[in-house]
Design an enzyme around this catalytic site. Structure first.
Site, PDB file in Angstrom:
ATOM      1  N   TYR A 186      -6.522   3.790  -6.592  1.00 10.40           N
ATOM      2  CA  TYR A 186      -6.601   3.860  -5.134  1.00 10.40           C
ATOM      3  C   TYR A 186      -7.949   3.283  -4.712  1.00 10.40           C
ATOM      4  O   TYR A 186      -8.910   3.998  -4.489  1.00 10.40           O
ATOM      5  CB  TYR A 186      -6.442   5.305  -4.666  1.00 10.40           C
ATOM      6  N   TYR A 221       0.846  -1.193   0.000  1.00 11.04           N
ATOM      7  CA  TYR A 221       0.000   0.000   0.000  1.00 11.04           C
ATOM      8  C   TYR A 221       0.881   1.242   0.000  1.00 11.04           C
ATOM      9  O   TYR A 221       1.689   1.458   0.895  1.00 11.04           O
ATOM     10  CB  TYR A 221      -0.860  -0.044   1.264  1.00 11.04           C
TER      11      TYR A 221
END
Length: 396
Positions: free
Chosen positions: A346, A295
């Site tokens: 995202y 991430y």
């Protein structure tokens, strides 16, 4: 060995379906958030060959607005056995939600559990946006009086401390951004497909909050992603090659104290205990991992997270974090092979879980040479964080 260490999820649960919507730029989705969630879940069911009515559990994180009861009604599920939401941590919960769903299956609470994330920032506003606030509490009460309003400002301070303490250069952050954008050029799903990034463009991009350039920061998008989990005993009943859960961990280091930024160990991504727990459950170490999906809220958090998972010592970051090392297929540690938060989408990190499954299946658009064990790292620098390891049948 303590009782906790004898209990394990390793080899007991498998991912048999993955699904995504089209990924859109912020505000460009033609569908509301709930419909996006349904589309991703139905796609995952189709991928697995699962009747949506057989779903009996849902798991998500970060206060996902697509409520499990509404989803169950819309999908026509016959019963609802479990519905879990990972508390706190924002995107740090992307792997924690998978752990919760897996635990529910192992405990006998459900048989077919969907884990998902849906996000329509155009419908509900940008995630983490500090606007129209009349009162503040929690972390904001410590930060907003000093003008620290946005995530890049908050996390830049931790990264600057880490870089200062260990001599990490800007080039290390740049290599992470370049790797994500390179991989996105082979991925037709990626929002940044067709928009390559080079060193000159990265260096010329504006500062957001030093040490973060524009390209160090994740995108803002609309879409949804989902996976279908079942017990390992049932995994071969379905259409796709299973990806087995080898390990998962959720948590925070001692007094992470994200609220007031006064933790004893400040320059950290927060994975020092979670990494140890993950490897212990899996019975593996960093050398066993062939590919990583980490991430990227911001590239600096990836640097810290990779170091805390043992791939290199902090002082070795400048040498290890080179574009050639992070690129599939031949790099020593291919990173974010779909483009990640920076260049694919995202989806609050859940697209990373989907890509890890693709690596295990051998269907990634940027296939790593070593793809039998794939790691996912969720939400560096938040609390709690989470991580997981997925593997092929040969690894369990």
């Amino acid at each position: 060995m303590g009782e906790q260490h004898r209990r394990t999820l390793k080899g007991k649960v498998a991912v048999v379906g993955i699904g995504e919507t089209e990924y859109y730029r912020h505000g460009k989705s033609p569908d509301p958030e709930f419909k996006l969630a349904l589309k991703a879940i139905l796609a995952a069911c189709q991928d697995a060959g699962v009747d949506p009515r057989d779903i009996d559990g849902f798991a998500s994180y970060s206060d996902d607005r697509s409520d499990a009861t509404r989803l169950a009604a819309a999908l026509g599920t016959r019963r609802l056995g479990t519905a879990t939401m990972q508390w706190g941590g924002g995107g740090g919960g992307c792997c924690g939600a998978v752990a919760n769903a897996s635990a529910a299956i192992v405990a006998g609470l459900a048989d077919v559990v969907v884990v998902f994330r849906s996000l329509a920032q155009g419908e509900f506003g940008r995630f983490g946006q500090a606007a129209n606030i009349k009162t503040v509490s929690g972390e904001r009460s410590y930060l907003m009086p000093y003008g620290v309003l946005a995530p890049p400002q908050r996390f830049a301070m931790r990264v600057k401390r880490f870089m200062h303490e260990h001599g990490v250069q800007q080039d290390a952050l740049r290599a992470i951004a370049l790797a994500s954008y390179r991989h996105a050029q082979n991925n037709p799903r990626a929002v940044m497909n067709g928009r390559p990034l080079d060193e000159q463009a990265y260096d010329a991009s504006r500062w957001i909050a030093e040490p973060f350039h524009l390209y160090d920061c994740c995108m803002e998008n609309d879409g949804a992603a989902a996976i279908v989990l079942v017990s390992a005993e049932r995994a071969k009943e379905f259409k796709q090659k299973p990806a087995y859960l080898l390990g998962a961990a959720v948590g925070s280091d001692y007094r992470m104290a994200a609220m007031s930024h006064n933790s004893p160990d400040y320059g950290t991504a927060g994975f020092k205990t979670a990494a140890t727990d993950l490897y212990r459950m899996a019975g593996m170490g960093p050398a066993d991992v062939g590919v990583v999906q980490s991430y990227e809220n911001f590239t600096g958090g990836v640097v810290m997270a990779l170091a805390e998972h043992g791939f290199f010592e902090p002082e070795e970051a400048n040498e290890f974090l080179k574009l050639e090392n992070l690129s599939a297929p031949g790099g020593c540690l291919p990173l974010n092979t779909s483009g990640g938060n920076l260049a694919e989408c995202y989806m609050h990190g859940f697209e990373l879980v989907v890509e890890a499954v693709r690596q295990i299946r051998g269907t990634s658009t940027n296939q790593a040479k070593r793809n039998d064990v794939a790691m996912v790292i969720g939400g560096p620098m938040v609390t709690p964080v989470s991580n997981l390891l997925l593997g092929s049948e040969a690894t369990i």
